[in-house]
Design a protein around this motif. Structure first.
Motif, PDB file in Angstrom:
ATOM      1  N   SER A   1       0.885  -1.203  -0.080  1.00 53.41           N
ATOM      2  CA  SER A   1      -0.030   0.016   0.136  1.00 53.41           C
ATOM      3  C   SER A   1       0.858   1.177  -0.182  1.00 53.41           C
ATOM      4  CB  SER A   1      -0.933   0.191   1.116  1.00 53.41           C
ATOM      5  OG  SER A   1      -1.647  -1.168   1.279  1.00 53.41           O
TER       6      SER A   1
ATOM      7  N   VAL B   1      -0.368   7.744  -1.028  1.00 52.97           N
ATOM      8  CA  VAL B   1      -1.177   8.333  -2.299  1.00 52.97           C
ATOM      9  C   VAL B   1      -1.711   9.866  -1.757  1.00 52.97           C
ATOM     10  CG1 VAL B   1      -1.743   6.278  -3.070  1.00 52.97           C
ATOM     11  CG2 VAL B   1      -3.206   7.280  -1.407  1.00 52.97           C
TER      12      VAL B   1
ATOM     13  N   LYS C   1      -6.466   4.908  -3.393  1.00 55.72           N
ATOM     14  CA  LYS C   1      -5.617   3.888  -2.974  1.00 55.72           C
ATOM     15  C   LYS C   1      -4.986   3.051  -4.071  1.00 55.72           C
ATOM     16  CE  LYS C   1      -7.558   3.953   1.665  1.00 55.72           C
ATOM     17  NZ  LYS C   1      -6.608   4.730   2.318  1.00 55.72           N
ATOM     18  N   GLN C   2      -3.944   2.693  -4.039  1.00 59.04           N
ATOM     19  CA  GLN C   2      -3.238   1.657  -4.986  1.00 59.04           C
ATOM     20  C   GLN C   2      -2.591   0.552  -4.458  1.00 59.04           C
ATOM     21  OE1 GLN C   2      -0.307   4.026  -7.148  1.00 59.04           O
ATOM     22  NE2 GLN C   2      -1.948   6.134  -7.133  1.00 59.04           N
TER      23      GLN C   2
ATOM     24  N   GLU D   1      -1.915  -3.229  -3.883  1.00 60.06           N
ATOM     25  CA  GLU D   1      -1.518  -4.413  -4.624  1.00 60.06           C
ATOM     26  C   GLU D   1      -1.547  -5.694  -3.786  1.00 60.06           C
ATOM     27  OE1 GLU D   1       2.246  -3.992  -6.461  1.00 60.06           O
ATOM     28  OE2 GLU D   1       1.713  -1.919  -7.190  1.00 60.06           O
TER      29      GLU D   1
END
Length: 362
Positions: free
Chosen positions: A279, A282, A288-289, A291
């Motif tokens: 995480s 951001v 949120k991005q 993975e």
């Protein structure tokens, strides 16, 4: 050394059997000797050896095993409080050693083991198998590679089942185990040191025995082991770490959850799920991005023990070190430092105060 490394096993109980099942799938490993004063434990280990049991010699003392000439390496999986006494004849015999955690129950005994190990030209390896769970190993690698940026916070949660039954239930008392924060949590204090690449300077622990073993009595004595705690550890490089332990959380989806937070991102690993969650930062109210990916653990390794395949991977590295094909990754000194943090946590919990590591004479 030839094609095979000959292993003797001291302590033929539950963990001893896990070592046997993992040695059975370790190339170049053969069990040649067992030592345990308890007949039922020896019989259980011989059963685990299956058709190979007939070629394994059993001893009722470690001295007899160490001087038998049957072993190149010895695995010490006897009760914690016996480690120093067990190791003395093994050191004297000049054998390679894999010693289960904790390396000892007291700092004094752990220091003695360090001195003997560092004076020997043989391999001494402290069995901190949690390092070798494939999801944990990948998590550590990513932190080392800088994925979170500058590491600042580390949190470890283990929510699990109570201590299992052992021969004579020796693990119900601090005098035999060093206390829960040494016996169980040395794994996590070892991971903290490994991940932060620093040494602890102060420890604060709040813990008690609140749920488990309250109605148990052994010769009129009541167990005194911690079954839940929060521990914070300050490291010399400024990283703060925390351990959240509950030993009455049998139904938890994941037994271990470890999170590292740096100035660029947060990274988490979930075991046994095997997920690593990344995480990045951001900014406020931005999307949120996150993975999420899974780390594979070999099915054969998983089925050979109760530690998410880690005992198998640990044995491959120990075997390589014995053969001269690899280095020792977990030294006696690593074992000592994990015991020291656990000891500080036990003192902190009992005396309700922060413990400075300098108090312990290290």
């Amino acid at each position: 050394m030839g094609e095979q490394v000959r292993y003797g096993l001291v302590g033929a109980g539950m963990m001893g059997i896990e070592h046997i099942t993992n040695l059975a799938i370790t190339p170049g490993a053969v069990v040649t000797a067992l030592a345990d004063p308890t007949r039922t434990s020896l019989d259980a280990s011989l059963k685990a050896l299956g058709e190979k049991a007939g070629s394994v010699q059993s001893f009722d003392s470690v001295e007899a095993l160490a001087t038998s000439g049957l072993c190149d390496a010895v695995i010490v999986a006897s009760p914690n409080y016996t480690h120093r006494a067990v190791l003395e004849p093994v050191f004297d015999a000049g054998l390679h050693i894999l010693c289960e955690k904790p390396v000892a129950t007291t700092i004094a005994d752990a220091k003695w083991i360090v001195e003997r190990a560092e004076a020997s030209d043989k391999v001494f390896w402290t069995a901190m198998e949690y390092r070798y769970m494939p999801p944990a190993a990948e998590f550590i690698r990513e932190i080392r590679d800088g994925r979170v940026g500058r590491l600042q916070m580390l949190s470890i949660r283990e929510h699990r089942f109570p201590f299992l039954e052992k021969v004579g239930d020796w693990n119900r008392f601090n005098r035999n185990t060093g206390g829960t924060m040494v016996e169980k949590c040395c794994h996590f204090f070892d991971l903290m040191r490994l991940i932060t690449q620093s040494e602890a300077v102060r420890v604060c622990c709040s813990g008690a025995m609140d749920v488990n073993h309250l109605d148990e009595r052994y010769d009129g004595q009541t167990p005194d082991i911690i079954d839940n705690s929060y521990t914070t550890v300050d490291f010399a490089n400024g990283v703060r770490a925390m351990l959240d332990l509950s030993m009455f959380a049998d139904g938890a989806e994941n037994q271990e959850e470890i999170a590292a937070v740096g100035d660029k991102a947060r990274l988490e690993v979930l075991i046994p799920e095997g997920a690593i969650v990344y995480s990045p930062r951001v900014g406020f109210r931005n999307a949120k991005q996150v993975e999420r990916r899974m780390v594979h653990t070999d099915e054969t390794a998983l089925n050979a023990g109760s530690h998410h395949g880690s005992t198998f991977y640990e044995h491959q590295k120990f075997n390589a070190a014995v053969r001269g094909d690899g280095k020792v990754e977990v030294t006696a000194r690593d074992g000592l430092m994990a015991v020291a943090i656990g000891t500080a946590a036990e003192i902190s919990a009992r005396e309700h105060r922060v413990v400075d590591m300098s108090e312990l004479g290290l």
